[in-house]
Design a protein around this motif. Structure first.
Motif, mmCIF file in Angstrom:
data_model
loop_
_atom_site.group_PDB
_atom_site.id
_atom_site.type_symbol
_atom_site.label_atom_id
_atom_site.label_comp_id
_atom_site.label_asym_id
_atom_site.label_seq_id
_atom_site.Cartn_x
_atom_site.Cartn_y
_atom_site.Cartn_z
ATOM 1 N N TRP A 86 -39.466 9.151 -8.621
ATOM 2 C CA TRP A 86 -39.024 8.892 -7.249
ATOM 3 C C TRP A 86 -40.209 8.806 -6.292
ATOM 4 C CZ3 TRP A 86 -34.587 6.963 -5.993
ATOM 5 C CH2 TRP A 86 -34.061 7.102 -4.703
ATOM 6 N N ARG A 87 -41.148 9.726 -6.402
ATOM 7 C CA ARG A 87 -42.269 9.743 -5.448
ATOM 8 C C ARG A 87 -43.323 8.706 -5.812
ATOM 9 N NH1 ARG A 87 -44.539 15.510 -3.535
ATOM 10 N NH2 ARG A 87 -45.237 14.207 -1.797
ATOM 11 N N SER A 88 -43.692 8.653 -7.086
ATOM 12 C CA SER A 88 -44.785 7.732 -7.449
ATOM 13 C C SER A 88 -44.351 6.275 -7.314
ATOM 14 C CB SER A 88 -45.291 8.008 -8.867
ATOM 15 O OG SER A 88 -44.297 7.724 -9.822
ATOM 16 N N SER A 89 -43.047 5.995 -7.548
ATOM 17 C CA SER A 89 -42.612 4.596 -7.427
ATOM 18 C C SER A 89 -42.641 4.173 -5.959
ATOM 19 C CB SER A 89 -41.225 4.390 -8.048
ATOM 20 O OG SER A 89 -40.253 5.142 -7.377
ATOM 21 N N GLY B 105 -44.994 1.251 -4.680
ATOM 22 C CA GLY B 105 -44.263 0.104 -4.122
ATOM 23 C C GLY B 105 -44.467 -0.029 -2.627
ATOM 24 N N GLY B 106 -45.010 1.008 -2.001
ATOM 25 C CA GLY B 106 -45.301 0.933 -0.572
ATOM 26 C C GLY B 106 -44.057 1.037 0.297
ATOM 27 N N GLY B 107 -43.041 1.775 -0.131
ATOM 28 C CA GLY B 107 -41.847 1.950 0.705
ATOM 29 C C GLY B 107 -40.828 2.832 0.025
ATOM 30 N N GLU B 108 -39.812 3.234 0.817
ATOM 31 C CA GLU B 108 -38.808 4.179 0.312
ATOM 32 C C GLU B 108 -37.575 3.483 -0.252
ATOM 33 O OE1 GLU B 108 -39.124 7.650 0.510
ATOM 34 O OE2 GLU B 108 -41.172 7.313 1.190
ATOM 35 N N GLY B 109 -37.387 2.200 0.020
ATOM 36 C CA GLY B 109 -36.157 1.494 -0.349
ATOM 37 C C GLY B 109 -36.080 1.174 -1.836
ATOM 38 N N GLY B 110 -34.920 0.685 -2.239
ATOM 39 C CA GLY B 110 -34.697 0.354 -3.649
ATOM 40 C C GLY B 110 -35.649 -0.731 -4.129
ATOM 41 N N ARG B 111 -35.865 -1.718 -3.275
ATOM 42 C CA ARG B 111 -36.734 -2.839 -3.672
ATOM 43 C C ARG B 111 -38.184 -2.353 -3.860
ATOM 44 N NH1 ARG B 111 -37.143 -8.635 -3.302
ATOM 45 N NH2 ARG B 111 -39.197 -9.130 -2.464
ATOM 46 N N ALA B 112 -38.658 -1.562 -2.915
ATOM 47 C CA ALA B 112 -40.035 -1.049 -3.031
ATOM 48 C C ALA B 112 -40.160 -0.147 -4.261
ATOM 49 C CB ALA B 112 -40.417 -0.274 -1.775
ATOM 50 N N ARG B 113 -39.133 0.655 -4.500
ATOM 51 C CA ARG B 113 -39.221 1.596 -5.635
ATOM 52 C C ARG B 113 -39.210 0.853 -6.966
ATOM 53 N NH1 ARG B 113 -36.982 6.116 -2.259
ATOM 54 N NH2 ARG B 113 -38.558 7.698 -2.625
ATOM 55 N N LEU B 114 -38.376 -0.190 -7.088
ATOM 56 C CA LEU B 114 -38.401 -0.954 -8.351
ATOM 57 C C LEU B 114 -39.748 -1.651 -8.510
ATOM 58 C CD1 LEU B 114 -36.285 -1.419 -10.674
ATOM 59 C CD2 LEU B 114 -35.430 -0.188 -8.708
ATOM 60 N N LEU B 115 -40.262 -2.160 -7.394
ATOM 61 C CA LEU B 115 -41.583 -2.801 -7.438
ATOM 62 C C LEU B 115 -42.640 -1.785 -7.890
ATOM 63 C CD1 LEU B 115 -43.537 -5.108 -6.776
ATOM 64 C CD2 LEU B 115 -43.460 -4.404 -4.362
ATOM 65 N N GLY B 116 -42.581 -0.587 -7.300
ATOM 66 C CA GLY B 116 -43.545 0.454 -7.661
ATOM 67 C C GLY B 116 -43.388 0.887 -9.110
ATOM 68 N N LEU B 117 -42.135 0.989 -9.560
ATOM 69 C CA LEU B 117 -41.886 1.385 -10.957
ATOM 70 C C LEU B 117 -42.541 0.372 -11.903
ATOM 71 C CD1 LEU B 117 -40.283 3.260 -12.961
ATOM 72 C CD2 LEU B 117 -38.536 1.481 -12.948
ATOM 73 N N LEU B 118 -42.309 -0.922 -11.632
ATOM 74 C CA LEU B 118 -42.853 -1.967 -12.513
ATOM 75 C C LEU B 118 -44.384 -1.925 -12.490
ATOM 76 C CD1 LEU B 118 -40.369 -4.819 -11.542
ATOM 77 C CD2 LEU B 118 -40.427 -3.573 -13.714
ATOM 78 N N ARG B 119 -44.942 -1.763 -11.291
ATOM 79 C CA ARG B 119 -46.416 -1.671 -11.216
ATOM 80 C C ARG B 119 -46.905 -0.492 -12.055
ATOM 81 N NH1 ARG B 119 -46.887 -2.829 -4.712
ATOM 82 N NH2 ARG B 119 -47.199 -5.098 -4.846
#
Ligand code: SAM
Length: 385
Positions: free
Chosen positions: A56-59, A63-77
């Protein structure tokens, strides 16, 4: 569904989790409205969602944001997957990344990188010392699926052969002689005939190792005071030639599946509303933070707060005192948690022994995710004659 459409579905589900819905409920609600999704789609979406909850925190940082889109982006990165292959804007896929999204995001630091709230990162350090970091990092990954071979119905070699006939491959695990790690076909276990006939149960390897440490034999009077779904009660009965094991829980509804599970396993479990001492062995597998099992139930780490932990510590001490009074002279009291926090574990035992004379520690083990299974703690105390 395309892989990109699965990511878009996960983005929407993560948004509902952010709004306060439990992950399981959010997934069920989504699945109800997604009749087009096959079982592989559902499994893939579920994996994305739970991966985000574990991270939750690292994604959010990546991803540079708290939303679902940023978190999925962060997860993939974080997983080393190129997001441009998924954020394509094609039908049902997430829209292409904006320039801002490309520029946003940074490497997580400190507790963010451990995917723990700050206060829990401190408790991990206090409890685990040099093993804190690897334990926190292990909890960011999916857990293996383990089976316990039910020795009342089978043996490891025969059970493995039966499972293989049904496309489920397994390997033994050094932590317990009854444990099989599923290497292929985990999702097929629950509908396999090997499972239906009671040859195997789903049970984490460390949970099996905990019951392996109990001094059990046929004929002992044994009580599982916090029996819940009965995983440990069934494992204990298997080591006692089938039982009987007396089972109790403050919330009897949690034991509602036990008759069917016991029948399948060929075990004798006797529900008791009021335990009747003396017992030779009482297991208290107490309610706890679940910190050793946060790979399987990752919402727990974000939901727990210091007050909640303090409440658990009080209940654990009360249960220890209650159970001690149920053990006969020369008998044993076994205390178990699926936690890695020393306050719930060794410190709880120290507190008990400072309140009560006449008990000595016969065995004590802390299992960590680095041992292969969940984090578990067990202490076996012997009462003086
Ligand atoms: C960790 S779970 C037990 C898991 C179970 N032993 C197993 O192996 O599947 C803890 C259980 O303790 C029960 N519990 C909570 N407070 C209790 C209390 N004061 N006395 C007895 N049981 C309690 C909960 O309802 C829950 O089912």
């Amino acid at each position: 569904m395309t892989p990109a459409a699965r990511v878009q579905a996960a983005i929407e589900i993560v948004e509902t989790i952010r709004a306060g819905q439990p992950a399981e409920k959010a997934l069920t609600n989504w699945a109800r409205g997604a009749r087009y999704a096959g079982s592989k789609d559902r499994a893939a979406v579920r994996d994305h969602v739970f991966d985000v909850v574990r991270r939750w925190r690292s994604s959010a940082a990546l991803g540079g944001g708290e939303g679902g889109r940023a978190r999925l982006l962060g997860l993939l990165r974080g997983q080393g997957v190129d997001p441009d292959g998924l954020f394509t804007g094609a039908s049902h896929a997430p829209a292409p990344l904006t320039r801002e999204e490309r520029a946003a995001g940074s490497a997580p630091t400190g507790a963010e990188g451990w995917d723990l709230p700050d206060w829990l990162a401190d408790r991990f350090r206090d409890s685990l010392g040099s093993a804190a970091e690897e334990t926190a990092l292990a909890l960011r990954h999916r857990a293996d699926v383990f089976l316990r071979v039910n020795l009342l119905r089978s043996d490891p070699a025969s059970a493995r052969a039966r499972l293989k006939e049904e496309g489920i491959t397994t390997e033994p695990h050094p932590l317990s002689p009854t444990a099989l790690r599923v290497t292929k076909g985990a999702r097929a276990v629950a509908r396999s005939t090997a499972f239906a006939e009671g040859l195997v149960e789903l049970q984490d390897v460390a949970s099996q190792a905990v019951t392996d440490l109990l001094p059990l034999r046929p004929g002992l009077r044994v009580l599982d005071y916090c029996a819940g779904g009965g995983g440990k009660a069934l494992a204990m009965a298997a080591r006692m030639g089938g039982g009987p094991v007396a089972v109790h829980d403050a919330d009897p509804a949690r034991m509602s599946d036990l008759p069917a599970r016991a029948a399948r396993a060929g075990a004798r479990l006797s529900p008791v509303a009021r335990p009747e001492p003396p017992y030779d062995l009482v297991l208290c597998d107490v309610p706890c933070s679940g910190s050793g099992a946060w790979r399987r139930a990752p919402e727990g780490k974000w939901r727990l707060d210091p007050d909640g932990l303090a409440g658990l510590l009080r209940v654990q001490a009360e249960i220890l005192d209650t159970c001690a009074a149920l053990v006969g002279p020369g008998g044993r009291l076994a205390y178990a948690t699926c936690s890695v926090l020393s306050q719930e574990n060794a410190q709880q035992i120290d507190g008990f022994r400072s309140r009560r004379a006449g008990w000595h520690v016969e065995d004590q083990r802390q299992f960590l995710p680095s041992d292969g299974g969940d984090g578990f703690f067990i202490t076996v105390l012997k009462r003086a004659d």
